[in-house]
Design an enzyme around this catalytic site. Structure first.
Site, PDB file in Angstrom:
ATOM      1  N   HIS A 101       0.873  -1.175   0.000  1.00  0.00           N
ATOM      2  CA  HIS A 101       0.000   0.000   0.000  1.00  0.00           C
ATOM      3  C   HIS A 101       0.914   1.230   0.000  1.00  0.00           C
ATOM      4  CE1 HIS A 101      -2.406  -3.077   2.093  1.00  0.00           C
ATOM      5  NE2 HIS A 101      -3.496  -2.397   1.768  1.00  0.00           N
ATOM      6  N   ASP A 104       2.299   1.939   3.364  1.00  0.00           N
ATOM      7  CA  ASP A 104       3.300   0.984   3.857  1.00  0.00           C
ATOM      8  C   ASP A 104       4.711   1.487   3.599  1.00  0.00           C
ATOM      9  OD1 ASP A 104       1.076  -0.618   4.215  1.00  0.00           O
ATOM     10  OD2 ASP A 104       1.485  -1.869   2.470  1.00  0.00           O
TER      11      ASP A 104
END
Length: 438
Positions: A101, A104
């Site tokens: 993501h 992340d």
């Protein structure tokens, strides 16, 4: 920081008789199965989200897993440190793909422009890391669920500013996925649902979601992204009702907005359980509808009603799931992403490696079982025998719409049809399956 995973050896295939804890016993990446190397069938991916960003917190407890990069005063320094650790982990595991993501890999900024600046800087950093690594990007996605701005959804939010913010974020994440050579782009609507109809216009929100996905598809073609666009179904948690409940529900949504030929599904085992299905059911449904795209491989705990995201360890369940993958034609550009996290009490770096090694071997072993079932053909023959009656001219005519209800009735009465119950032979086939597991 470089020492976090770097002291661990690369895990290698050593065969079934190996006593080494960190060795693959079943996953021989180069083994030819059904005409392709095992690695090309399975296309394993390490999830940046669970492996590098999760901290062991749950709804009832504070973080227990504290990595060095999580405590840096300079968030971008921590992000680079996390990336260094990630690529060391990819090297240790020797798996071909990873997933992420946006949040992340890069920290949230003070505003959208700063967040995108951080993200783009880290995409460049990942690109350089990939030059010296065998790891490729299976898919990228945007976290449109964690921040409070998304508490009422992203694409389905009542506030058009949130819709626009989300669309902007996805545009840049798609650019990054293409830049890094990703094979897919995933949309998981973690907050795309509602808590109560007292404050919800469901039709309006579904139209928003349909428009959002159409924008994504249009942009994919505009930039020449050759990967798949994937939606990941989930039935509940965090919202009481998710619009992307399961494979069948999402397919109905795609049909409504004319997107069934543009979008496929990223199916997760734990989400299937929460929807009251098995993983094999969701895979078979998606394959039947022509929208099987990729898999998030994990498991849930049937004793708990929430998304535990544990690493898989049920050989029979995974064999049945991968049997349906093979029958459905394989995963193509998709893969098997370990969307799974170690437990709160598993705080050592080596625990994360053990978790992946066990899951990789479990999935490889299951795939070999599934391939053997396909090659032997016993299950397929049993199913064919059960439906053999539909091969007669009369039965085909009924199924193909060549007979009216009146004609079927007249023929049935004229022949004096009187069907007798026939065994489905379930126990026999379950025994056959268990005898084929190794």
């Amino acid at each position: 920081m470089a020492a976090f995973f770097s002291e661990l050896e690369t895990v290698r295939f050593e065969g079934r008789d190996s006593d080494k804890a960190l060795a693959y016993r079943w996953y021989n990446a180069e083994q030819m199965v059904l005409g392709k190397p095992l690695s090309e069938h399975l296309r394993f991916a390490v999830a940046y989200w669970h492996s590098l960003a999760m901290n062991g917190s749950d709804p009832f407890g504070a973080p227990t897993i504290v990595r060095p990069w999580m405590t840096r005063a300079d968030a971008m320094e921590g992000a680079r440190e996390k990336a260094d650790a990630a690529f060391e982990l990819f090297r240790v595991l020797g798996l071909p793909f990873y997933t992420f993501h946006d949040r992340d890999i890069a920290p949230e900024g003070a505003d959208l422009k700063e967040s995108l600046k951080n993200f783009e800087a880290m995409v460049e950093y990942l690109a350089k890391k990939m030059e010296g690594s065998k790891a490729k990007l299976l898919w990228g996605t945007a976290n449109l669920f964690s921040h409070p701005r998304f508490m009422s959804g992203a694409a389905t939010n009542p506030d058009p500013d949130v819709f626009a913010y989300s669309a902007t974020t996805v545009k840049h994440c798609m650019d990054a996925t293409k830049q890094l050579g990703g094979s897919n782009y995933v949309l998981w609507g973690g907050r795309e649902g509602y808590e109560t109809l007292l404050n919800t216009d469901m039709g309006h929100e579904l139209d928003q979601m349909g428009r959002f996905l159409t924008l994504v598809v249009e942009y994919k073609h505009k930039i020449g992204f050759e990967g798949q666009i994937l939606i990941e179904p989930k039935p509940k948690e965090p919202t009481a009702h998710q619009y992307d409940f399961d494979a069948a529900t999402v397919y109905g949504f795609l049909k409504k907005y004319g997107l069934e030929n543009e979008v496929k599904l990223n199916l997760e085992a734990n989400h299937a359980l929460l929807a009251g299905h098995s993983f094999e059911h969701e895979i078979a449904t998606a394959a039947m509808l022509g929208v099987l795209g990729s898999l998030d491989v994990n498991r849930g705990d049937p004793l708990l009603g929430w998304d535990t995201d544990q690493f898989p360890n049920d050989l029979q369940a995974m064999t049945l799931a991968l049997y349906q993958v093979i029958l459905g034609g394989g995963l193509g550009k998709g893969g098997m992403n370990f969307d799974a996290k170690i437990r709160r009490q598993s705080i050592d770096a080596e625990d994360l490696v053990h978790a992946h090694v066990g899951a990789v071997d479990l999935c490889a072993r299951a795939f070999l079982n599934a391939a053997a079932l396909v090659e032997k053909g016993e299950l397929k023959a049993a199913v064919a025998e059960r439906y053999a009656g539909w091969n007669t001219p009369e039965a085909k005519a009924m199924l193909e719409g060549k007979l009216s209800l009146e004609q079927i009735s007249e023929t049935t009465l004229a022949k004096g049809v009187n069907p007798k119950p026939r065994s489905g032979k379930q126990e026999k086939l379950e025994n056959l399956l268990n005898r084929r597991l190794f």
